[in-house]
Design a protein around this motif. Structure first.
Motif, PDB file in Angstrom:
ATOM      1  N   LYS A  45       0.862  -1.177   0.000  1.00  0.00           N
ATOM      2  CA  LYS A  45       0.000   0.000   0.000  1.00  0.00           C
ATOM      3  C   LYS A  45       0.903   1.234   0.000  1.00  0.00           C
ATOM      4  O   LYS A  45       1.582   1.504   0.998  1.00  0.00           O
ATOM      5  CB  LYS A  45      -0.899   0.014   1.241  1.00  0.00           C
ATOM      6  CG  LYS A  45      -1.855  -1.170   1.311  1.00  0.00           C
ATOM      7  CD  LYS A  45      -2.652  -1.123   2.609  1.00  0.00           C
ATOM      8  CE  LYS A  45      -3.596  -2.328   2.717  1.00  0.00           C
ATOM      9  NZ  LYS A  45      -4.318  -2.345   4.018  1.00  0.00           N
ATOM     10  N   PRO A  46       0.947   1.973  -1.104  1.00  0.00           N
ATOM     11  CA  PRO A  46       1.852   3.133  -1.194  1.00  0.00           C
ATOM     12  C   PRO A  46       1.691   4.126  -0.047  1.00  0.00           C
ATOM     13  O   PRO A  46       2.647   4.841   0.281  1.00  0.00           O
ATOM     14  CB  PRO A  46       1.465   3.771  -2.540  1.00  0.00           C
ATOM     15  CG  PRO A  46       0.958   2.621  -3.355  1.00  0.00           C
ATOM     16  CD  PRO A  46       0.234   1.732  -2.373  1.00  0.00           C
ATOM     17  N   THR A  47       0.514   4.161   0.571  1.00  0.00           N
ATOM     18  CA  THR A  47       0.323   5.090   1.693  1.00  0.00           C
ATOM     19  C   THR A  47       1.245   4.746   2.863  1.00  0.00           C
ATOM     20  O   THR A  47       1.554   5.618   3.680  1.00  0.00           O
ATOM     21  CB  THR A  47      -1.137   5.047   2.185  1.00  0.00           C
ATOM     22  OG1 THR A  47      -1.503   3.676   2.468  1.00  0.00           O
ATOM     23  CG2 THR A  47      -2.080   5.618   1.144  1.00  0.00           C
ATOM     24  N   ASN A  48       1.683   3.474   2.954  1.00  0.00           N
ATOM     25  CA  ASN A  48       2.602   3.092   4.034  1.00  0.00           C
ATOM     26  C   ASN A  48       3.987   3.708   3.866  1.00  0.00           C
ATOM     27  O   ASN A  48       4.790   3.707   4.803  1.00  0.00           O
ATOM     28  CB  ASN A  48       2.734   1.563   4.108  1.00  0.00           C
ATOM     29  CG  ASN A  48       1.487   0.898   4.659  1.00  0.00           C
ATOM     30  OD1 ASN A  48       0.753   1.503   5.435  1.00  0.00           O
ATOM     31  ND2 ASN A  48       1.238  -0.337   4.254  1.00  0.00           N
ATOM     32  N   TRP A  49       4.283   4.212   2.668  1.00  0.00           N
ATOM     33  CA  TRP A  49       5.589   4.841   2.437  1.00  0.00           C
ATOM     34  C   TRP A  49       5.577   6.328   2.781  1.00  0.00           C
ATOM     35  O   TRP A  49       6.580   7.018   2.567  1.00  0.00           O
ATOM     36  CB  TRP A  49       6.000   4.664   0.974  1.00  0.00           C
ATOM     37  CG  TRP A  49       6.326   3.247   0.587  1.00  0.00           C
ATOM     38  CD1 TRP A  49       6.891   2.293   1.375  1.00  0.00           C
ATOM     39  CD2 TRP A  49       6.115   2.644  -0.686  1.00  0.00           C
ATOM     40  NE1 TRP A  49       7.043   1.114   0.676  1.00  0.00           N
ATOM     41  CE2 TRP A  49       6.580   1.291  -0.597  1.00  0.00           C
ATOM     42  CE3 TRP A  49       5.598   3.077  -1.904  1.00  0.00           C
ATOM     43  CZ2 TRP A  49       6.528   0.408  -1.673  1.00  0.00           C
ATOM     44  CZ3 TRP A  49       5.542   2.198  -2.972  1.00  0.00           C
ATOM     45  CH2 TRP A  49       6.010   0.875  -2.855  1.00  0.00           C
ATOM     46  N   LYS A  50       4.459   6.807   3.312  1.00  0.00           N
ATOM     47  CA  LYS A  50       4.352   8.229   3.666  1.00  0.00           C
ATOM     48  C   LYS A  50       4.226   8.359   5.184  1.00  0.00           C
ATOM     49  O   LYS A  50       3.407   7.663   5.791  1.00  0.00           O
ATOM     50  CB  LYS A  50       3.136   8.851   2.969  1.00  0.00           C
ATOM     51  CG  LYS A  50       3.232   8.818   1.439  1.00  0.00           C
ATOM     52  CD  LYS A  50       1.973   9.390   0.817  1.00  0.00           C
ATOM     53  CE  LYS A  50       2.033   9.316  -0.711  1.00  0.00           C
ATOM     54  NZ  LYS A  50       0.795   9.811  -1.337  1.00  0.00           N
TER      55      LYS A  50
ATOM     56  N   VAL B   6       9.353  -3.706  -0.266  1.00  0.00           N
ATOM     57  CA  VAL B   6       8.124  -4.488  -0.129  1.00  0.00           C
ATOM     58  C   VAL B   6       7.654  -4.524   1.321  1.00  0.00           C
ATOM     59  O   VAL B   6       6.463  -4.342   1.606  1.00  0.00           O
ATOM     60  CB  VAL B   6       8.336  -5.920  -0.667  1.00  0.00           C
ATOM     61  CG1 VAL B   6       7.134  -6.809  -0.339  1.00  0.00           C
ATOM     62  CG2 VAL B   6       8.570  -5.895  -2.173  1.00  0.00           C
ATOM     63  N   LEU B   7       8.589  -4.725   2.237  1.00  0.00           N
ATOM     64  CA  LEU B   7       8.230  -4.850   3.657  1.00  0.00           C
ATOM     65  C   LEU B   7       7.589  -3.575   4.194  1.00  0.00           C
ATOM     66  O   LEU B   7       6.530  -3.620   4.833  1.00  0.00           O
ATOM     67  CB  LEU B   7       9.477  -5.194   4.466  1.00  0.00           C
ATOM     68  CG  LEU B   7       9.289  -5.402   5.972  1.00  0.00           C
ATOM     69  CD1 LEU B   7       8.341  -6.572   6.247  1.00  0.00           C
ATOM     70  CD2 LEU B   7      10.631  -5.641   6.650  1.00  0.00           C
ATOM     71  N   THR B   8       8.217  -2.414   3.931  1.00  0.00           N
ATOM     72  CA  THR B   8       7.660  -1.153   4.443  1.00  0.00           C
ATOM     73  C   THR B   8       6.405  -0.752   3.684  1.00  0.00           C
ATOM     74  O   THR B   8       5.620   0.072   4.164  1.00  0.00           O
ATOM     75  CB  THR B   8       8.705  -0.013   4.350  1.00  0.00           C
ATOM     76  OG1 THR B   8       9.202   0.067   3.007  1.00  0.00           O
ATOM     77  CG2 THR B   8       9.851  -0.271   5.307  1.00  0.00           C
ATOM     78  N   GLY B   9       6.188  -1.333   2.497  1.00  0.00           N
ATOM     79  CA  GLY B   9       4.946  -1.089   1.769  1.00  0.00           C
ATOM     80  C   GLY B   9       3.805  -1.956   2.263  1.00  0.00           C
ATOM     81  O   GLY B   9       2.633  -1.570   2.184  1.00  0.00           O
ATOM     82  N   MET B  10       4.120  -3.134   2.800  1.00  0.00           N
ATOM     83  CA  MET B  10       3.096  -4.043   3.313  1.00  0.00           C
ATOM     84  C   MET B  10       2.579  -3.625   4.682  1.00  0.00           C
ATOM     85  O   MET B  10       1.383  -3.752   4.984  1.00  0.00           O
ATOM     86  CB  MET B  10       3.657  -5.466   3.409  1.00  0.00           C
ATOM     87  CG  MET B  10       3.925  -6.153   2.087  1.00  0.00           C
ATOM     88  SD  MET B  10       4.752  -7.738   2.319  1.00  0.00           S
ATOM     89  CE  MET B  10       3.434  -8.711   3.088  1.00  0.00           C
ATOM     90  N   VAL B  11       3.501  -3.153   5.530  1.00  0.00           N
ATOM     91  CA  VAL B  11       3.177  -2.863   6.938  1.00  0.00           C
ATOM     92  C   VAL B  11       3.695  -1.473   7.296  1.00  0.00           C
ATOM     93  O   VAL B  11       4.813  -1.120   6.901  1.00  0.00           O
ATOM     94  CB  VAL B  11       3.848  -3.911   7.868  1.00  0.00           C
ATOM     95  CG1 VAL B  11       3.468  -3.663   9.324  1.00  0.00           C
ATOM     96  CG2 VAL B  11       3.461  -5.325   7.453  1.00  0.00           C
ATOM     97  N   PRO B  12       2.932  -0.657   8.024  1.00  0.00           N
ATOM     98  CA  PRO B  12       3.459   0.626   8.497  1.00  0.00           C
ATOM     99  C   PRO B  12       4.750   0.417   9.278  1.00  0.00           C
ATOM    100  O   PRO B  12       4.834  -0.499  10.099  1.00  0.00           O
ATOM    101  CB  PRO B  12       2.334   1.157   9.400  1.00  0.00           C
ATOM    102  CG  PRO B  12       1.095   0.498   8.885  1.00  0.00           C
ATOM    103  CD  PRO B  12       1.527  -0.864   8.432  1.00  0.00           C
ATOM    104  N   TYR B  13       5.751   1.242   8.997  1.00  0.00           N
ATOM    105  CA  TYR B  13       7.075   1.028   9.593  1.00  0.00           C
ATOM    106  C   TYR B  13       7.032   1.005  11.123  1.00  0.00           C
ATOM    107  O   TYR B  13       7.874   0.373  11.767  1.00  0.00           O
ATOM    108  CB  TYR B  13       8.051   2.111   9.104  1.00  0.00           C
ATOM    109  CG  TYR B  13       7.813   3.481   9.694  1.00  0.00           C
ATOM    110  CD1 TYR B  13       8.443   3.888  10.862  1.00  0.00           C
ATOM    111  CD2 TYR B  13       6.944   4.383   9.082  1.00  0.00           C
ATOM    112  CE1 TYR B  13       8.223   5.138  11.405  1.00  0.00           C
ATOM    113  CE2 TYR B  13       6.715   5.639   9.613  1.00  0.00           C
ATOM    114  CZ  TYR B  13       7.356   6.010  10.776  1.00  0.00           C
ATOM    115  OH  TYR B  13       7.124   7.249  11.324  1.00  0.00           O
ATOM    116  N   THR B  14       6.064   1.678  11.720  1.00  0.00           N
ATOM    117  CA  THR B  14       5.983   1.740  13.183  1.00  0.00           C
ATOM    118  C   THR B  14       5.696   0.381  13.817  1.00  0.00           C
ATOM    119  O   THR B  14       5.922   0.189  15.010  1.00  0.00           O
ATOM    120  CB  THR B  14       4.892   2.725  13.611  1.00  0.00           C
ATOM    121  OG1 THR B  14       3.663   2.371  12.947  1.00  0.00           O
ATOM    122  CG2 THR B  14       5.265   4.153  13.227  1.00  0.00           C
TER     123      THR B  14
END
Length: 462
Positions: free
Chosen positions: A207-212, A274-282
Motif C-alpha cells: 500500500k503506497p500510503t505506508n511509504w508516507k 516491499v516490507l515497508t509497503g506491506m506494513v506501516p514502519y511503526t
C-alpha cells in the motif's frame, strides 16, 4: 637487525605465488559469486529492514541500504584491486605483509581471524536455535541442557547442534572444496528463491500510503540507518581469501567482490521496499518483521518458508567464513608466524587441512560453550580496521614496480581509497567503549604471540 627493521620487513609477491601455486585452481566466477552472496546475505535480510525502519529510518531504509552499499563498495573496489594484483591466499593479511610489512600484516590477519571466528561461532548458535524451532514444529523438543552455552544457572551446559553444524561443515570442506562449493551453491539457490517468493507474494499487498512520510526521522535518521545496516554487507572480504584457488584471478576476483555487493544491495533494497509497503514502519520493531508482515496478510505458508531460508542463509555464511578463516590461518602458518604445520597443503586436493581442523575445532568450542552476546561486537572492529588499511594500501601498491596489475584498478585514484579509509575510521569511532576494550585485549594477545613466537620463527627472519 634493528627491531623496527624486523617488524617492517616485507615479503615478496613471487615467494607467495610460488608457495601457493600448489593450490588447485577450481573456482570460477559463478562459484565465487555464490561464495560471496553466501557470506553477505544471511538472516539479517529478514530482520534488519524491519527493525532499522521502525527505529531509525522509516521507509527511507531503502536509501540507507544504498548509502551503506556505496560506502562498502569503496572498500570492495580496493579489495578487488588487491585481489587482482596479489592473487594469493590470506586476503588482507598477505596484502598487508607485502605492502606494509610483517607486523602490520600480522595485525591485519589477527583482526580478520577475530572477524571470521566470532562471526561463525555466533551464527552457529543462531542456526541451532532455528533448528530447534523447526524440530519443535514436529513435536520434537531439544533438552534444555544441550541447547545453549555453558550456563548452569540457566540449566544449559552445551549447545550441541551448534557444535554439530560447525564440525559437519568443517568435515565437508576438508573433503575438498569442489563438493562444498556444490552444497553452498544449492543453499544459496534455496535462500535466493525464498527471498524472491517473499518479494513476489508481498508486492501484491503493498500500500503506497505506508511509504508516507518517506523520511519520518529526517535525513539524519536515514544516515543513522545507513550506519547500522553497513554491517549487513560484511563478509564480502572472504571472497578475496580464495584468490589462490580461482581461475584467472585478475578478472574473476573483481567480478566476485563487486558482483556480490551489487546483488546483495538489490535484494536488501527490494525486501525493504516491499516490507515497508506491506506494513506501516511503526509496527516493524519485532524479532521477525518479515514473518509478521506475511502473517498480517494471511500468507502463513510463506512465513513458514522463512525458517528454511534462514537456515540456508546461516549455513552458506558459515561455509564461506570457515573456508576463509582456514585460508587465513594457513597463510600465517605458511609464513611461520603460527606453527608451520598449519601452513602445509596436504591430501590429493592440496588443501590446508591442518589449518581447517584447528579452525573448525576452535569455532565449535566457542559456539558450543561460550556466551557470545557481547563478543560479536568485536567483529565490527576487526573488519573496519582491515577495510581502512586495505583501502590506504592501494596508494603504496600503485607505486610497486614489482607488482604488475593488468586487471581491475580502483577508479578515482587516489581519492576513492582515501575516502574509503576515512569512512571506515569514522565508523570505528562510533563503536561502543566495550568493543574498544575487548578489541584492545584481543590485539594485546596478538602482539604477545607475535613478539614471543612469530618474530623468531618467521620465514623472513631466515
Amino acid at each position: 637487525m634493528k627491531i623496527i627493521d624486523k617488524i617492517l620487513r616485507k615479503e615478496s609477491l613471487d615467494n607467495y605465488l610460488k608457495t601457493d601455486s600448489k593450490f588447485e585452481k577450481t573456482i570460477g566466477p559463478k562459484d565465487l559469486l555464490a561464495l560471496g552472496i553466501g557470506a553477505v546475505i544471511g538472516t539479517g535480510i529478514f530482520i534488519l529492514p524491519g527493525t532499522v525502519a521502525a527505529l531509525k529510518a522509516g521507509p527511507s531504509i531503502t536509501i540507507s541500504f544504498v548509502i551503506a552499499a556505496i560506502v562498502c563498495a569503496l572498500a570492495g573496489m580496493c579489495y578487488a584491486e588487491f585481489a587482482a594484483s596479489i592473487p594469493v591466499a590470506g586476503s588482507a593479511y598477505s596484502y598487508g605483509t607485502i605492502i606494509y610489512g610483517e607486523l602490520p600484516g600480522w595485525v591485519l590477519g589477527w583482526a580478520l581471524i577475530l572477524e571470521y571466528v566470532l562471526a561463525v561461532a555466533a551464527v552457529s548458535t543462531g542456526w541451532s536455535a532455528y533448528f530447534g524451532s523447526l524440530l519443535g514444529g514436529f513435536g520434537i523438543h531439544i533438552p534444555t541442557a544441550i541447547s545453549g552455552s555453558f550456563n548452569p544457572s540457566h540449566g544449559t551446559y552445551i549447545n550441541l547442534f551448534a557444535i554439530i553444524i560447525v564440525l559437519l561443515i568443517g568435515f565437508l570442506l576438508n573433503r575438498g572444496f569442489q563438493s562444498s562449493i556444490r552444497i553452498n551453491n544449492f543453499m544459496v539457490f534455496v535462500k535466493i528463491a525464498i527471498i524472491l517468493i517473499f518479494i513476489l507474494v508481498g508486492i501484491f499487498y503493498v500500500k503506497p500510503t505506508n511509504w508516507k512520510p518517506y523520511f519520518p526521522f529526517g535525513v539524519h535518521g536515514t544516515l543513522a540507518g545507513a550506519s547500522t545496516v553497513f554491517f549487513a554487507y560484511l563478509g564480502f572480504d572472504t571472497v578475496s581469501a580464495s584468490a589462490a584457488e580461482v581461475k584467472n584471478p585478475s578478472k574473476t576476483m573483481p567480478i566476485g567482490i563487486i558482483g556480490t555487493l551489487i546483488i546483495a544491495t538489490i535484494f536488501y533494497v527490494a525486501v525493504s521496499l516491499v516490507l515497508t509497503g506491506m506494513v506501516p514502519y511503526t509496527k516493524l520493531n519485532v524479532a521477525n518483521p518479515v514473518a509478521l508482515a506475511l502473517q498480517l496478510v494471511h500468507q502463513n505458508w510463506v512465513a513458514g518458508l522463512l525458517s528454511l531460508g534462514a537456515l540456508a542463509g546461516m549455513t552458506t555464511m558459515m561455509i564461506s567464513m570457515i573456508y576463509g578463516s582456514s585460508r587465513l590461518v594457513y597463510a600465517t602458518g605458511r609464513d611461520g608466524l603460527l606453527p608451520k604445520v598449519l601452513g602445509n597443503l596436504v591430501g590429493e586436493h592440496h588443501s590446508p587441512r591442518n589449518a581447517m581442523v584447528v579452525v573448525t575445532i576452535f569455532i565449535a568450542f566457542l559456539g558450543g560453550f561460550v556466551p557470545l552476546d557481547q563478543l560479536t561486537n568485536l567483529v565490527n572492529m576487526g573488519t573496519l580496521l582491515a577495510f581502512a588499511l586495505v583501502s590506504l594500501g592501494i596508494i603504496p601498491l600503485r607505486h610497486r614496480q614489482d607488482i604488475p596489475n593488468t586487471g581491475f584498478k580502483v577508479p578515482g585514484y587516489p581519492f576513492i581509497p582515501i575516502i574509503s579509509a576515512l569512512a571506515c575510521i569514522y565508523l570505528i569511532t562510533t563503536l561502543s567503549v566495550e568493543t574498544w576494550i575487548g578489541s584492545a585485549i584481543w590485539f594485546g594477545i596478538g602482539l604477545i604471540i607475535y613478539f614471543s613466537y612469530g618474530i623468531h620463527h618467521s620465514k623472513l627472519a631466515q
